[in-house]
Design an enzyme around this catalytic site. Structure first.
Site, PDB file in Angstrom:
ATOM      1  N   ASP A 147       0.864  -1.184   0.000  1.00 58.12           N
ATOM      2  CA  ASP A 147       0.000   0.000   0.000  1.00 58.12           C
ATOM      3  C   ASP A 147       0.903   1.237   0.000  1.00 58.12           C
ATOM      4  O   ASP A 147       1.649   1.467   0.952  1.00 58.12           O
ATOM      5  CB  ASP A 147      -0.881  -0.038   1.261  1.00 58.12           C
ATOM      6  CG  ASP A 147      -1.848   1.129   1.320  1.00 58.12           C
ATOM      7  OD1 ASP A 147      -1.639   2.121   0.583  1.00 58.12           O
ATOM      8  OD2 ASP A 147      -2.815   1.052   2.105  1.00 58.12           O
ATOM      9  N   GLU A 210      -2.812   5.569 -13.056  1.00 52.12           N
ATOM     10  CA  GLU A 210      -4.276   5.574 -12.855  1.00 52.12           C
ATOM     11  C   GLU A 210      -4.805   6.990 -13.002  1.00 52.12           C
ATOM     12  O   GLU A 210      -5.923   7.225 -13.411  1.00 52.12           O
ATOM     13  CB  GLU A 210      -4.559   5.153 -11.409  1.00 52.12           C
ATOM     14  CG  GLU A 210      -4.900   3.732 -11.201  1.00 52.12           C
ATOM     15  CD  GLU A 210      -5.062   3.450  -9.721  1.00 52.12           C
ATOM     16  OE1 GLU A 210      -4.069   3.518  -8.974  1.00 52.12           O
ATOM     17  OE2 GLU A 210      -6.188   3.147  -9.306  1.00 52.12           O
TER      18      GLU A 210
END
Ligand code: 5GP
Length: 362
Positions: A147, A210
């Protein structure tokens, strides 16, 4: 071809799922059960009012999904819920005719419930092995997620953990996923971590571009090995500084497969609609793309639905859909023998399916 018959075809098609996060891939039924259980355990009915999925036409910006993920992590915070999620998700994918699944997840440490990183991974492995013992018709592999909100030290520890399981999970743990809020931190800082993971033999699936993170994406792609790119939404956009298309050129030249998550991208508004999805750009260039859900629970989709949406948006024929699905096997992180087994399985099904040469709108 009617929509119903196309839908049926997409369901019958044997499929591969390569981009799905454990904590966002629940079915409504599993979610309901785990929310009720948690509300009872903590004597807190507030959990039942949390918004945990995007429903039909319910588009939310990408940052709102990260708020939603935080809620989910509060619900799925013990061994029971991680086992239940993994076990149910495997059965649900198998029921959607997915024959090979790579499930990714970020290990959690939750002292109140006794969850630790190794317990987390062992619990997922136990569920995978239980499904195998039941002879569920699906091969499952696990990627351990880094993460990017948690920093480089945690990422290093994650690679050590994954390395241990790479040698001690009967081949179930195969690689690393890099995910988390793309607006936080800089992927460039993680380059030494990716390099070390690659040297250890871990496969790398990296969420890149993204959002328009041109600089970091360029640094990573220039300096690291990358086995697959998650989303890659902005890879084919010109860089804002000089208008060059360097990212696109590198990805094409290195032939790095793109994990395309159409419904997720539309619902998080990183893509305007299905018709403008970047899948089209890569597909037309004969570049490898794999249709994936990202989180079938949060985004309320299935792999079959992703094939249906792609067929309708880009007028793909049954043969095109078949080829997309068959080619996906090449981009799995499975061993050569598993890939051969999957190709044989596709071969058995092919003769029973009606693969007409016509587009879905013809
Ligand atoms: P988990 O790793 O807890 O099983 O799955 C949820 C986590 O996956 C989220 O907290 C987030 O780190 C990551 N994730 C899920 N969906 C996305 C996505 O669309 N983009 C990125 N960058 N990360 C995601």
């Amino acid at each position: 071809m009617t929509r119903q018959s196309l839908k049926e075809f997409c369901y019958q098609l044997p499929k591969v799922e390569l981009h799905t996060h454990l904590n966002t891939s629940f079915s409504d039924k599993t979610l309901q059960e785990l929310v009720d259980r948690k509300a009872k355990l903590d004597d807190n009915s507030e959990y039942r009012s949390w918004k945990l999925t995007f429903t039909e036409n319910d588009n939310c910006p990408i940052d709102e999904s990260f708020t939603l993920f935080t809620f989910l992590h509060k619900i799925f915070n013990d061994e029971y819920s991680i086992y239940k999620l993994t076990y149910d998700i495997i059965h649900e994918y198998a029921a959607d005719n997915v024959k090979y699944l790579e499930l990714r997840s970020t290990p959690k440490d939750v002292p109140e419930t006794g969850l630790t990183w190794p317990v987390y991974v062992d619990t997922m492995l136990r569920a995978v092995r239980d499904c195998r013992a039941e002879e569920v018709d699906i091969v499952v592999r696990i990627l351990i997620s880094i993460d990017r909100r948690k920093g480089v030290d945690v990422a290093r520890q994650t690679v050590s953990l994954a390395d241990r399981y790479l040698h001690d999970s009967d081949g179930i743990v195969v690689g690393i996923d890099f995910s988390g809020d793309p607006q936080v931190g800089d992927a460039t800082d993680y380059i030494p971590v990716f390099q070390s993971a690659h040297e250890k033999g871990l496969k790398l699936a990296l969420h890149l571009a993204e959002i328009p993170n041109f600089e970091e994406t360029l640094n990573v792609l220039k300096q690291c090995h990358c086995d697959r790119i998650g989303h890659g939404t902005c890879l084919n956009q010109p860089s804002p500084g000089d208008g060059r298309k360097e990212l696109e050129e590198i990805v094409l030249q290195k032939k790095i497969p793109i994990e395309a998550c159409m419904t997720s991208n539309v619902k998080t508004k990183t893509v305007r609609d299905y018709e403008s999805h970047h899948l089209d750009f890569w597909y037309k260039r004969n570049h490898p793309v794999v249709l994936c859900t990202d989180g079938k629970g949060v985004y309320q989709t299935t792999v079959s639905n992703e094939y249906l949406q792609a067929a309708e948006a880009f007028n793909l024929s049954r043969q095109n859909l078949w080829d997309l699905s068959f080619d996906s096997i090449n981009h799995t992180f499975a061993s050569d023998s598993v890939k051969s087994m999957l190709r044989a399985k596709w071969g058995e099904v092919k003769s029973k399916m009606d693969i007409s040469p016509y587009g879905c709108n013809s």
